[in-house]
Design a protein around this motif. Sequence first.
Motif, PDB file in Angstrom:
ATOM      1  N   SER A  38     -17.726  64.973 -32.584  1.00 40.38           N
ATOM      2  CA  SER A  38     -16.811  63.832 -32.661  1.00 40.38           C
ATOM      3  C   SER A  38     -17.312  62.697 -31.780  1.00 40.38           C
ATOM      4  O   SER A  38     -17.863  62.921 -30.699  1.00 40.38           O
ATOM      5  CB  SER A  38     -15.408  64.245 -32.207  1.00 40.38           C
ATOM      6  N   THR A  39     -17.088  61.463 -32.230  1.00 35.78           N
ATOM      7  CA  THR A  39     -17.486  60.291 -31.451  1.00 35.78           C
ATOM      8  C   THR A  39     -16.297  59.640 -30.745  1.00 35.78           C
ATOM      9  O   THR A  39     -16.458  58.628 -30.071  1.00 35.78           O
ATOM     10  CB  THR A  39     -18.171  59.246 -32.349  1.00 35.78           C
ATOM     11  N   SER A  40     -15.114  60.203 -30.904  1.00 36.32           N
ATOM     12  CA  SER A  40     -13.923  59.732 -30.199  1.00 36.32           C
ATOM     13  C   SER A  40     -12.949  60.890 -30.096  1.00 36.32           C
ATOM     14  O   SER A  40     -13.027  61.856 -30.871  1.00 36.32           O
ATOM     15  CB  SER A  40     -13.269  58.563 -30.940  1.00 36.32           C
ATOM     16  N   GLN A  76      -9.828  60.719 -30.770  1.00 34.79           N
ATOM     17  CA  GLN A  76      -8.991  60.674 -31.971  1.00 34.79           C
ATOM     18  C   GLN A  76      -9.661  61.459 -33.098  1.00 34.79           C
ATOM     19  O   GLN A  76      -9.014  62.230 -33.810  1.00 34.79           O
ATOM     20  CB  GLN A  76      -8.760  59.227 -32.402  1.00 34.79           C
ATOM     21  N   GLN A  77     -10.973  61.254 -33.237  1.00 31.95           N
ATOM     22  CA  GLN A  77     -11.713  61.996 -34.252  1.00 31.95           C
ATOM     23  C   GLN A  77     -11.759  63.490 -33.916  1.00 31.95           C
ATOM     24  O   GLN A  77     -11.700  64.332 -34.817  1.00 31.95           O
ATOM     25  CB  GLN A  77     -13.141  61.445 -34.364  1.00 31.95           C
ATOM     26  N   GLU A 108      -8.053  55.636 -24.876  1.00 30.88           N
ATOM     27  CA  GLU A 108      -8.916  55.287 -25.999  1.00 30.88           C
ATOM     28  C   GLU A 108      -8.254  54.254 -26.898  1.00 30.88           C
ATOM     29  O   GLU A 108      -8.904  53.311 -27.377  1.00 30.88           O
ATOM     30  CB  GLU A 108      -9.238  56.553 -26.791  1.00 30.88           C
ATOM     31  N   THR A 166      -9.619  50.496 -27.588  1.00 31.99           N
ATOM     32  CA  THR A 166      -9.893  50.015 -28.943  1.00 31.99           C
ATOM     33  C   THR A 166      -9.135  48.727 -29.235  1.00 31.99           C
ATOM     34  O   THR A 166      -9.682  47.806 -29.854  1.00 31.99           O
ATOM     35  CB  THR A 166      -9.505  51.095 -29.977  1.00 31.99           C
ATOM     36  N   LYS A 206     -13.856  48.916 -31.146  1.00 30.72           N
ATOM     37  CA  LYS A 206     -14.492  50.215 -31.350  1.00 30.72           C
ATOM     38  C   LYS A 206     -15.972  50.151 -31.033  1.00 30.72           C
ATOM     39  O   LYS A 206     -16.599  49.098 -31.117  1.00 30.72           O
ATOM     40  CB  LYS A 206     -14.298  50.680 -32.799  1.00 30.72           C
ATOM     41  N   SER A 207     -16.533  51.299 -30.670  1.00 27.66           N
ATOM     42  CA  SER A 207     -17.970  51.382 -30.423  1.00 27.66           C
ATOM     43  C   SER A 207     -18.729  51.310 -31.743  1.00 27.66           C
ATOM     44  O   SER A 207     -18.215  51.695 -32.797  1.00 27.66           O
ATOM     45  CB  SER A 207     -18.314  52.696 -29.712  1.00 27.66           C
ATOM     46  N   THR A 247     -20.830  52.940 -33.899  1.00 24.76           N
ATOM     47  CA  THR A 247     -21.350  54.298 -34.121  1.00 24.76           C
ATOM     48  C   THR A 247     -22.535  54.316 -35.075  1.00 24.76           C
ATOM     49  O   THR A 247     -23.089  55.369 -35.365  1.00 24.76           O
ATOM     50  CB  THR A 247     -20.245  55.227 -34.659  1.00 24.76           C
ATOM     51  N   ASN A 296     -21.373  58.696 -27.194  1.00 25.77           N
ATOM     52  CA  ASN A 296     -19.962  58.976 -27.485  1.00 25.77           C
ATOM     53  C   ASN A 296     -19.717  60.456 -27.762  1.00 25.77           C
ATOM     54  O   ASN A 296     -18.699  61.024 -27.345  1.00 25.77           O
ATOM     55  CB  ASN A 296     -19.493  58.143 -28.677  1.00 25.77           C
ATOM     56  N   CYS A 324     -17.258  62.648 -25.406  1.00 28.33           N
ATOM     57  CA  CYS A 324     -16.119  63.399 -25.962  1.00 28.33           C
ATOM     58  C   CYS A 324     -16.226  64.883 -25.637  1.00 28.33           C
ATOM     59  O   CYS A 324     -15.217  65.534 -25.338  1.00 28.33           O
ATOM     60  CB  CYS A 324     -16.036  63.200 -27.477  1.00 28.33           C
TER      61      CYS A 324
END
Length: 432
Positions: free
Chosen positions: A234-236, A238-239, A305, A309, A314-315, A317, A326, A330
């Motif tokens: 995951s890169t966040s 939330q993800q 986060e 945002t 957002k980053s 990606t 990221n 995470c």
Amino acid sequence: MNWEPTYALLIFTSTAVTYVCGRLVEKYRDDKSRKKLFLIANLAINLGILFMFKYYNFINNTVFEGLDYLGIHWPIPNFDILLPVGISFYTFQAVGYSIDVYRGDIQAERHFGIYALFVSFFPQLVAGPIERAKNLLAQFYVKHTFNYPRAVLGLRQMLWGFFMKLVVADRVSMYVNAAYNNAEQHTGTTLLLATVFFTFQIYCDFAGYSNIAIGAARIMGFDLMENFRRPYFSTSMQQFWKRWHISLSTWFQDYVYIPLGGSRVKYGRHLFNLFVTFLVSGIWHGANWTFVAWGALHGTYLIVENVKTKYIGKSNTNNIVIMGFNILLCSVLAMAGWVFFRANSIGDGFKVLRKIFADHGALFIDVTTIAYGLFGIFVLVIKDFIDEFYPEKHLLFDNRHVVVRWSLYIFILAVILSCGVFDGGQFIYFQF
């Protein structure tokens, strides 16, 4: 029933109450007051049973300790009871069905036997995935015959589930238990390795069970929902929660977060809703302050986060360096949370973190456990990496060449038989 026959009455009670209340809610769907009354009675009975068996002693001890500190005697004793296997899972599944009927998303099931099968479907009864009625109930009305391609897919998924559980989770658990159960005697170096190992243990233990459950159901012709999707890529955060224990995170989203108002409220209230949802998720996992801390920590992650945002953006990606950073960030944040999830107490959790940052020294060496554990993790990471980034270019179990497929089957089976731990005990999530 094999473990404790009288506890079968609990799942029967939950099944009967939600079945009857579901029928009554549908019968009086035009009478809002009666409909709401039946739903409230339904939730009170089911969540009340869950509270008594899972949380009563925890709340009682907390009140006792607080009053004792003030010099007040609290004479109410604890209940000498064991937590029934799977109670949180089947209770949430039944409650989700009840709320869906109340909302009008589904019709109440009329066949009691079919509904009872929905609540007690054996592959996912004790540790999920927490199924939705709209997905599973209809499948019980379909005639299922043996299907070779489905059986192959199911057996593959079960094979990988056994690898995750026996080769990775149960192997590294030996090192994790030795370190965390004696944190005072170990250095920060040892506790850091144990925390890394637990990060893979909890993933492989639960995702392994989910793969076995989903695979077994698939062989019989049933499709259960996906429960894990390579969360450590995951890169966040939330993800991460869209990939970790998907059936529970979506349950909380639909039945806690959205009823609180979700994101359709003022921004401050939105952040509050996020935090409360993850706090409740932590409490769901167990009656211990360590789980409360774990849920609060993840709630804080999501708030930070979300604010970042909103005000920074957002980053990117698409940039491989940023994406890699990221993913690493995470994973480290999740690992910090797992410290409290695994610790025996809040105090132990902070002790482990303090030692990891400030008390490094000699590493506790268990050659067999470390070597086999690292080997299993290496194989796991390679497969997850290929599935995540090259799902069509480098096919593994789905390779069209029979030699490649069977070589992988034999390799995984050989690793399970030679490196697996076959007396590792129950699955971690059985206790929830």
